[in-house]
Design an enzyme around this catalytic site. Structure first.
Site, short mmCIF file in Angstrom:
data_model
loop_
_atom_site.label_atom_id
_atom_site.label_comp_id
_atom_site.label_asym_id
_atom_site.label_seq_id
_atom_site.Cartn_x
_atom_site.Cartn_y
_atom_site.Cartn_z
N GLU A 51 91.04 146.07 -54.59
CA GLU A 51 91.49 146.61 -55.87
C GLU A 51 91.24 145.66 -57.04
OE1 GLU A 51 94.89 149.34 -56.26
OE2 GLU A 51 95.54 148.55 -54.33
N HIS A 53 89.56 142.49 -27.42
CA HIS A 53 89.30 143.52 -26.41
C HIS A 53 88.32 144.58 -26.91
CE1 HIS A 53 92.49 142.08 -23.65
NE2 HIS A 53 93.01 141.63 -24.78
N LYS A 110 92.40 161.00 -58.57
CA LYS A 110 93.63 161.71 -58.95
C LYS A 110 93.34 162.83 -59.94
CE LYS A 110 96.84 157.86 -58.14
NZ LYS A 110 97.80 156.91 -58.75
#
Length: 327
Positions: free
Chosen positions: A211, A227, A321
């Protein structure tokens, strides 16, 4: 953004004053789980709580970043609703989806629709100061949750650890180290590794680099990455040559995990441009987390300067948005 980062210690002090004044109502018994609903900076505080309280919290704790809450949410759930603006679309949707189960609701916000709902419904709520980008208000989110969990008798006293954390941030002197790390990350692909008890730190660094610095980054945790992801440190070689690995080290990390970090540093070094080890300052787990957070915020600011980016605006999120509001 620089002034906001400089004022992080003062924000912590203010958050403590707000938390001390908070009052909680209703029954404190019968809480079987805690669910935090929120997104972005408003959810990040939950990651710190998840790390810090892992050995102390008496019930399961879950962070949900979605449009609906899990089906196990019930009248025995303490539902922490965290939205700094009070208008986060997903958070309000999750809250609505939870109401039929009648959980115990506590809201953390600076205003907006969430504040209106909390006052209308008579829910416990903590009102935060306005005017911060949500990612810069994380001290409020973290510290209010500590007071809420303590107020509901779910964790014990944390004041000594918190005071150490505040002092560490207020006396922060690692600016040169932050600049050096930013220079090493410049024009590279940051890959951030921690152990599970410090994953909040890796998440914070990733989010702030993305950001503030407008710079993609990735994170994973030991020992889980041993793993799966470890095997991926081979291809594509051209990209890995531009990667810089950051490993967060602490004397509180499990001994076997520390050994794994030592071994993997050599493996990363065969493929990455460089490997950086960042060493925790502070004695308590909480103070070390806050030290790492504050250091990372400065790193992201200095990296933004190197990238010739303005750290505060988040134009891509604003555009998203705006487009969502059309449909």
């Amino acid at each position: 953004m620089e002034e906001l980062i400089k004022g992080f210690g003062a924000q912590m002090r203010e958050a403590i004053q707000i938390g001390r004044k908070a009052k909680f109502s209703g029954s404190f018994d019968g809480i079987h789980n805690v669910v935090l609903i929120g997104l972005g900076g408003s959810a990040f505080g939950g990651e710190v709580i998840l790390n810090y309280t892992r050995q102390h919290l008496k019930v399961p704790y879950l962070i949900v970043r979605d449009y609906e809450v899990p089906s196990f949410v019930s009248k025995n759930t303490l539902l922490l609703v965290s939205s700094y603006s009070g208008n986060t679309e997903e958070t309000l949707s999750m809250l609505e989806s939870a109401l039929a189960a009648k959980p115990k609701v506590v809201c953390i916000t600076s205003g907006g629709k969430l504040k209106e709902l909390a006052e209308e419904k008579g829910w416990d709520h903590i009102i935060l100061p306005e005017g911060y980008p949500p990612r810069s208000a994380v001290a409020f989110s973290i510290i209010q949750q500590l007071y809420i969990l303590n107020g509901y008798n779910l964790i014990g006293d944390f004041s000594d650890d918190l005071e150490e954390a505040v002092a560490l941030v207020e006396n922060f002197i690692d600016h040169e180290n932050a600049r050096i790390i930013a220079q090493q990350l410049h024009n590279s692909l940051p890959v951030l590794y921690s152990d599970p008890s410090f994953e909040s730190v890796a998440i914070r660094w990733r989010q702030q680099i993305e950001e503030n610095s407008k710079h993609i980054a990735f994170h994973h945790v030991f020992p889980e990455m041993n793993h799966n992801e470890l095997v991926g440190w081979k291809n594509p070689s051209g990209i890995l040559e531009d990667a810089v690995v950051v490993i967060f080290r602490s004397d509180l990390v499990h001994e076997r995990t520390s050994i794994r970090m030592d071994i993997c540093r050599e493996i990363f070094g065969d493929y990455a441009d460089s490997v950086i080890e960042v060493i925790a300052d502070g004695k308590s787990h909480l103070s070390q987390i806050f030290f790492f957070i504050h250091l990372g915020d400065w790193v992201s600011l200095y990296l933004a300067e190197l990238n010739d980016e303005k750290p505060t605006p988040v134009e891509a999120i604003d555009f998203l948005k705006e487009e969502l509001a059309k449909v």
